[in-house]
Scaffold this motif. Structure first.
Motif, PDB file in Angstrom:
ATOM      1  N   VAL A 111       0.852  -1.181   0.000  1.00 37.36           N
ATOM      2  CA  VAL A 111       0.000   0.000   0.000  1.00 37.36           C
ATOM      3  C   VAL A 111       0.891   1.234   0.000  1.00 37.36           C
ATOM      4  CG1 VAL A 111      -1.899   1.193   1.142  1.00 37.36           C
ATOM      5  CG2 VAL A 111      -1.707  -1.298   1.318  1.00 37.36           C
ATOM      6  N   THR A 112       0.673   2.122  -0.949  1.00 42.72           N
ATOM      7  CA  THR A 112       1.479   3.344  -1.045  1.00 42.72           C
ATOM      8  C   THR A 112       0.561   4.555  -1.054  1.00 42.72           C
ATOM      9  OG1 THR A 112       1.466   3.212  -3.466  1.00 42.72           O
ATOM     10  CG2 THR A 112       3.330   2.212  -2.313  1.00 42.72           C
ATOM     11  N   ALA A 113       1.074   5.676  -0.531  1.00 46.17           N
ATOM     12  CA  ALA A 113       0.313   6.923  -0.484  1.00 46.17           C
ATOM     13  C   ALA A 113       1.291   8.082  -0.470  1.00 46.17           C
ATOM     14  CB  ALA A 113      -0.595   6.969   0.746  1.00 46.17           C
ATOM     15  N   SER A 114       0.780   9.256  -0.783  1.00 41.98           N
ATOM     16  CA  SER A 114       1.582  10.472  -0.778  1.00 41.98           C
ATOM     17  C   SER A 114       0.994  11.423   0.262  1.00 41.98           C
ATOM     18  CB  SER A 114       1.587  11.117  -2.167  1.00 41.98           C
ATOM     19  OG  SER A 114       2.378  12.291  -2.178  1.00 41.98           O
ATOM     20  N   LEU A 115       1.787  11.759   1.263  1.00 39.83           N
ATOM     21  CA  LEU A 115       1.340  12.638   2.341  1.00 39.83           C
ATOM     22  C   LEU A 115       1.522  14.089   1.911  1.00 39.83           C
ATOM     23  CD1 LEU A 115       0.261  12.279   5.263  1.00 39.83           C
ATOM     24  CD2 LEU A 115       2.596  12.697   6.051  1.00 39.83           C
ATOM     25  N   PRO A 116       0.457  14.883   1.831  1.00 38.75           N
ATOM     26  CA  PRO A 116       0.570  16.266   1.342  1.00 38.75           C
ATOM     27  C   PRO A 116       1.305  17.145   2.356  1.00 38.75           C
ATOM     28  CG  PRO A 116      -1.631  15.862   2.171  1.00 38.75           C
ATOM     29  CD  PRO A 116      -0.920  14.536   2.210  1.00 38.75           C
ATOM     30  N   PRO A 117       1.723  18.343   1.944  1.00 38.77           N
ATOM     31  CA  PRO A 117       2.381  19.256   2.895  1.00 38.77           C
ATOM     32  C   PRO A 117       1.434  19.680   4.015  1.00 38.77           C
ATOM     33  CG  PRO A 117       2.726  19.951   0.609  1.00 38.77           C
ATOM     34  CD  PRO A 117       1.681  18.890   0.586  1.00 38.77           C
ATOM     35  N   PHE A 118       1.975  19.799   5.212  1.00 37.03           N
ATOM     36  CA  PHE A 118       1.246  20.267   6.385  1.00 37.03           C
ATOM     37  C   PHE A 118      -0.050  19.495   6.618  1.00 37.03           C
ATOM     38  CE2 PHE A 118       3.323  23.912   4.262  1.00 37.03           C
ATOM     39  CZ  PHE A 118       4.355  24.110   5.172  1.00 37.03           C
ATOM     40  N   PRO A 119       0.027  18.169   6.699  1.00 37.54           N
ATOM     41  CA  PRO A 119      -1.200  17.396   6.950  1.00 37.54           C
ATOM     42  C   PRO A 119      -1.649  17.550   8.400  1.00 37.54           C
ATOM     43  CG  PRO A 119       0.699  15.944   7.001  1.00 37.54           C
ATOM     44  CD  PRO A 119       1.222  17.315   6.634  1.00 37.54           C
ATOM     45  N   ARG A 120      -2.941  17.503   8.619  1.00 38.85           N
ATOM     46  CA  ARG A 120      -3.500  17.584   9.953  1.00 38.85           C
ATOM     47  C   ARG A 120      -4.167  16.268  10.303  1.00 38.85           C
ATOM     48  NH1 ARG A 120      -0.262  21.336  11.473  1.00 38.85           N
ATOM     49  NH2 ARG A 120      -0.491  23.279  10.308  1.00 38.85           N
ATOM     50  N   GLN A 121      -4.184  15.969  11.582  1.00 35.95           N
ATOM     51  CA  GLN A 121      -4.812  14.732  12.033  1.00 35.95           C
ATOM     52  C   GLN A 121      -6.282  14.692  11.614  1.00 35.95           C
ATOM     53  OE1 GLN A 121      -4.184  14.378  16.255  1.00 35.95           O
ATOM     54  NE2 GLN A 121      -2.307  13.190  15.995  1.00 35.95           N
ATOM     55  N   GLY A 122      -6.646  13.534  11.056  1.00 38.43           N
ATOM     56  CA  GLY A 122      -8.018  13.357  10.620  1.00 38.43           C
ATOM     57  C   GLY A 122      -8.245  13.590   9.142  1.00 38.43           C
ATOM     58  N   THR A 123      -7.294  14.259   8.455  1.00 40.25           N
ATOM     59  CA  THR A 123      -7.447  14.426   7.018  1.00 40.25           C
ATOM     60  C   THR A 123      -7.204  13.092   6.313  1.00 40.25           C
ATOM     61  OG1 THR A 123      -5.122  15.082   6.794  1.00 40.25           O
ATOM     62  CG2 THR A 123      -6.747  16.833   7.096  1.00 40.25           C
ATOM     63  N   THR A 124      -7.759  12.957   5.116  1.00 41.19           N
ATOM     64  CA  THR A 124      -7.662  11.696   4.384  1.00 41.19           C
ATOM     65  C   THR A 124      -6.886  11.886   3.089  1.00 41.19           C
ATOM     66  OG1 THR A 124      -9.790  12.113   3.311  1.00 41.19           O
ATOM     67  CG2 THR A 124      -9.814  10.802   5.339  1.00 41.19           C
ATOM     68  N   VAL A 125      -6.241  10.820   2.636  1.00 42.10           N
ATOM     69  CA  VAL A 125      -5.484  10.823   1.383  1.00 42.10           C
ATOM     70  C   VAL A 125      -5.816   9.550   0.619  1.00 42.10           C
ATOM     71  CG1 VAL A 125      -3.600  12.231   2.283  1.00 42.10           C
ATOM     72  CG2 VAL A 125      -3.485   9.755   2.510  1.00 42.10           C
TER      73      VAL A 125
END
Length: 387
Positions: A111-125
């Protein structure tokens, strides 16, 4: 009034018309309707650079997909899938030690994903799920809770959910039809961020920009545009890739506004002249700044054809001979009609260069050889990049 009769126009009237035309032209030029010189194409700084610290981070995890309709891993061929299944069962309170599993409804996946800049807890990707074993399709599967790890080994998100597969495989004993890649799937908003990155943008003392296409001229133009907006001395060129901007005045503690204003500045990017050739597909891309010294080119066409037509020599009945295969080879050499020399080059535009090369009447793959020969002759004033 007859067409053949000319009526003299007073001189003062002609002068008034000329002055009025000049005023109208000046007004249109001021409004941008007319242009004295064609404007050069400009690009936002936002599309030319990336800002230090404002970037994506890659995440990866190992998980299990369940609920497959007999298209999962063969456990006899993928022992890691069987070990993962037993480990998951034990965590859920089910003892499977010493048992032999024979299910085909589960598959091991990455499973791979890209974490966006300045992520906050609870946001989804979004996440991408790819089969790791010998599963034939992930259609209809569901990803079980999978931690996603960063480069530092820490878990930053957790993924779970039903898979969305764009391909499929159907078939029988004698034929199989496959569309797309059924062993790769996506889960929209399938991962939830659980850990935030520790980076405070307002605490930095300077903003560093990295050019996507490194070039000294472009870097200088970006620095000049920033200094024109913020004041001389605020931006400086470190190298062909980096431009630093000091944070002063009203932008201290408000770096986001500074970056937003810099992103909207327009500059004209520059780059070295380059010709990119993909020999596998025969694709050729020629940049606008490519120039060719005046050269004369001709291209020959030689075809050699070898055809094997073996024949069988069979002896007469009741003779002592044996049947043998006699080789027969037909070799044909054909040379195309000689083309006249075609002149190309001489500080011409891109369209003139393309027209000159098209006049040779050759295909893309022959064009690759011609460009290499022009470069070897020292007449191609560009970087020839073959990929």
């Amino acid at each position: 009034m007859s067409p053949g009769i000319q009526v003299p126009v007073p001189c003062r009237f002609r002068h008034a018309v000329s002055r009025a035309a000049a005023l109208v032209a000046g007004l249109l030029l001021a409004l941008g309707v007319l242009s004295a010189t064609p404007a050069a194409a400009q690009t936002r700084v936002k599309d030319l650079v990336t800002f230090d610290g404002v970037r994506r981070n890659q995440l990866v995890g190992y998980g299990l997909v369940v609920g497959l309709n007999g298209t999962g891993d063969r456990l006899i061929n993928t022992p890691f899938t069987e070990q993962s299944l037993k480990g998951m069962m034990e965590r859920l309170g089910i003892n499977t030690r010493g048992e032999t599993l024979r299910t085909r409804n589960a598959a091991a996946v990455m499973v791979t994903a890209s974490l966006p800049p300045f992520p906050r807890q609870g946001t989804t990707v979004d996440v991408t799920v790819s089969a790791l074993g010998d599963a034939t399709s992930l259609l209809g599967g569901t990803l079980v809770v999978t931690p996603l790890l960063g480069a530092d080994g820490e878990a930053y998100a957790v993924a779970q959910g039903p898979l969305s597969v764009s391909g499929f495989t159907v078939g029988g004993a004698a034929a199989t039809v496959t569309k797309g890649v059924p062993t790769t799937a996506r889960i929209a908003n399938g991962a939830t961020v659980e850990r935030e990155l520790k980076f405070a943008l307002n605490d930095v003392g300077a903003v560093r920009m990295a050019l996507r296409n490194p070039d000294f001229t472009t870097a200088i133009r970006i620095a000049d545009a920033v200094n024109g907006r913020l004041g001389t001395g605020n931006a400086r060129v470190v190298d062909l890739t980096t431009v630093d901007v000091r944070i002063t005045g009203a932008y201290v503690g408000n770096v986001s506004r500074l970056i937003g204003e810099i992103e909207q500045l327009a500059v004209r990017p520059d780059a070295i002249a380059r010709v990119v050739v993909d020999e596998r597909s025969g694709t050729i891309v020629i940049g606008d700044d490519v120039r060719v010294s005046r050269v004369a080119i001709t291209q020959g066409n030689l075809t050699v054809r070898v055809v094997e037509t073996p024949q069988v020599s069979q002896p007469q009945p009741f003779s002592n001979g044996s049947t043998v295969v006699v080789p027969r080879t037909d070799v044909q050499v054909q040379e195309g009609n000689g083309r006249q020399f075609v002149t190309v080059g001489g500080n011409v535009s891109l369209q003139q260069l393309v027209n000159g090369l098209n006049a040779l009447g050759v295909g893309p793959r022959d064009m690759v050889a011609i460009l290499q020969a022009i470069k070897a002759a020292g007449a191609l004033h560009a970087d020839l990049e073959i990929i």
